[in-house]
Design a protein around this motif. Structure first.
Motif, short mmCIF file in Angstrom:
data_model
loop_
_atom_site.label_atom_id
_atom_site.label_comp_id
_atom_site.label_asym_id
_atom_site.label_seq_id
_atom_site.Cartn_x
_atom_site.Cartn_y
_atom_site.Cartn_z
N GLN A 1 0.84 -1.20 0.00
CA GLN A 1 0.00 0.00 0.00
C GLN A 1 0.88 1.25 0.00
O GLN A 1 0.56 2.24 -0.69
CB GLN A 1 -0.93 -0.01 1.22
N ARG A 2 1.98 1.22 0.76
CA ARG A 2 2.91 2.35 0.75
C ARG A 2 3.40 2.64 -0.67
O ARG A 2 3.37 3.79 -1.13
CB ARG A 2 4.13 2.06 1.65
N VAL A 3 3.83 1.62 -1.38
CA VAL A 3 4.35 1.81 -2.74
C VAL A 3 3.27 2.42 -3.63
O VAL A 3 3.53 3.38 -4.37
CB VAL A 3 4.85 0.48 -3.33
N VAL A 4 2.07 1.89 -3.57
CA VAL A 4 0.98 2.36 -4.42
C VAL A 4 0.65 3.82 -4.11
O VAL A 4 0.54 4.66 -5.02
CB VAL A 4 -0.26 1.47 -4.25
N GLU A 5 0.48 4.15 -2.84
CA GLU A 5 0.05 5.50 -2.49
C GLU A 5 1.14 6.53 -2.80
O GLU A 5 0.83 7.64 -3.25
CB GLU A 5 -0.33 5.55 -1.01
N TYR A 6 2.39 6.17 -2.60
CA TYR A 6 3.45 7.12 -2.91
C TYR A 6 3.71 7.20 -4.42
O TYR A 6 4.12 8.25 -4.92
CB TYR A 6 4.72 6.78 -2.14
#
Length: 484
Positions: A352-357
């Motif tokens: 989720q971190r990768v996607v949101e950033y």
């Protein structure tokens, strides 16, 4: 915040920060003045400093530590790709540079940053509207962090790549200056724009042709863009698949780089893909749910990612020629995280971190970005064939590299300005000339360091202190020059 030094954070994009539309922020002029005042605490000349002290962690130990949790039999392939050249080493060692950068003074302005902003991590892809755009395109290490960490890594990448192409030091310095000045000009421009207008700023391939002034670069962009436009799911079908005797389509194995997935592993990944659907916007959830999972294979990708779990899933629509390839990539904590907030993770799900950033840094993103968890490991999911491609560096002249360095400097600034601190960065950089000199000095010194570290890796591989694929050292031949 860092294992090396204490950093004062003045502006940060923290996923846990309280947000409210009832609080009025500071004005652009106030933030610009604050950025300018930071030069008293961290002079611009300090951005040009690099000196490996005795306290510097051993790069080989950091690389070996980064191998923990990877697929054992793939680690020698990763090392083989890293010993191929200093630039190959540079691509695979974001963990080493993160440790080095964390030891240096920072301004304290902390937008969301790429975390691995080398030249190969900018490239083409298809927007949701079907247009071909160019932007940052790798976010495995994306995280709030010092803006200068990204610009330092990009500047050093230009220097390492320039040397690998045989350019003079003066020509490479010109390329780094172009990169830094483009970053400065773009962040200054965007800081003056309304937040909404800033968020729509993007560079499609037509504008890229206009931006590129060198004919050699325009030609390379045209060629690379043409190749990238062919990288779609339907065109990948005959290359990556064949049919069984029963007429079922399967992804072709190419061991050890592509391995078929069967049995329990297949079932777990299929369940993970079902869970991934819940992370998509409703329209795209319905679209992807209209496809049926046909096959899955583990596929080795990149340099830094080799050894982490990465899968390609083939899905089929209502007809055999209606296909979709999805990629699942294992996501682990960013190499920057420990230097920003220690051992306590901000992000419960690294996919989720990768996607949101990624969505924060790119103007437009793959609409099928999502995340899931499989067998206790976290993944992000994206389209595998989505008109992706990069400009090949070995085809560029020195003047074309300078032109291209300006383009990627522009793109990096655009990403940073979308999140936090643009006015302060613009205030700190001022006219940009002093910063260009400082980043050039750092880039040259760190290119020297990269070549020395690369030589140390080759030595460690020869001595058996780090595993390497058979034949990788022999393939280097006389091209290897210790220390650059």
């Amino acid at each position: 915040m860092s294992q090396h030094t204490s950093h004062t954070v003045l502006a940060s994009t923290d996923s846990s920060a309280f947000a409210s539309v009832r609080q009025r922020g500071t004005t652009r002029d106030e933030r610009f003045a604050l950025g300018r005042s930071l030069r008293e605490r961290v002079p611009i000349s300090a951005l040009g400093v690099w000196n490996a002290t005795q306290a510097r962690p051993d790069p080989i130990e950091l690389i070996n530590a980064s191998h923990e949790g990877r697929v054992d039999e793939l680690i020698p392939i990763r090392v083989g790709r890293m010993v191929s050249s200093p630039y190959g080493f540079y691509r695979g060692t974001a963990v080493v540079m993160a440790s080095d950068l964390a030891a240096l003074p920072i301004t304290g302005i902390m937008p969301v940053i790429c975390g691995d902003s080398h030249l190969g991590n900018f490239g083409f892809y298809r927007s949701p509207e079907g247009e071909q755009v160019i932007d940052l395109n790798d976010f495995d290490e994306a995280h709030p962090g010092a803006w200068e960490w990204d610009l330092r890594r990009l500047a050093a990448a230009v220097w390492v790549a320039g040397r690998e192409n045989g350019y003079s030091e003066d020509d490479i310095a010109d390329a780094v200056r172009a990169c830094v000045m483009a970053y400065r000009d773009e962040v200054d421009l965007l800081a003056s724009m309304p937040l909404m207008a800033r968020s729509y700023n993007r560079l499609d391939i037509e504008r890229l042709h206009e931006t590129a002034t060198e004919k050699e670069l325009r030609d390379e962009i045209k060629r690379a863009g043409k190749v990238a436009r062919k990288r779609t799911s339907d065109r990948a079908l005959p290359r990556f698949t064949d049919s069984t005797a029963e007429g079922e389509r399967r992804i072709v194995e190419e061991l050890p780089l592509i391995r078929s997935v069967r049995g329990e592993e297949f079932d777990q990944l299929a369940e993970g893909l079902d869970a991934y659907l819940d992370t998509l916007a409703p329209h795209w959830r319905r679209v992807v749910a209209g496809y049926t999972l046909v096959d899955i294979a583990h596929k080795v990708v990149g340099v830094g990612s080799v050894g982490l779990r990465a899968y390609v899933a083939l899905l089929e629509g209502s007809s055999p020629d209606d296909v979709l390839f999805l990629q699942l990539k294992q996501a682990r904590r960013s190499v920057l995280a420990r230097y920003v907030h220690g051992d306590n993770a901000w992000h419960a799900h690294q996919g989720q971190r990768v996607v949101e950033y990624q969505q924060a840094l790119q103007t437009v993103s793959d609409p099928l970005l999502g995340w899931t968890e499989v067998d206790g490991r976290q993944y992000y999911v994206r389209q595998f064939r989505n008109m992706k491609g990069t400009v090949p560096l070995d085809g560029l002249t020195a003047t074309a590299l300078t032109d291209y360095a300006g383009i990627v400097g522009h793109l990096l600034a655009k990403g940073h300005a979308r999140t936090s601190g643009a006015s302060m960065i613009a205030g700190y950089l001022g006219g940009g000339e002093k910063a260009a000199k400082a980043f050039s000095r750092f880039a040259r010194l760190y290119a020297d360091q990269t070549e020395a570290d690369h030589a140390a890796l080759v030595k460690a591989a020869r001595e058996g202190r780090i595993p390497i694929a058979d034949g990788a050292l022999a393939a280097m031949g006389s091209a290897f020059r210790p220390g650059g």
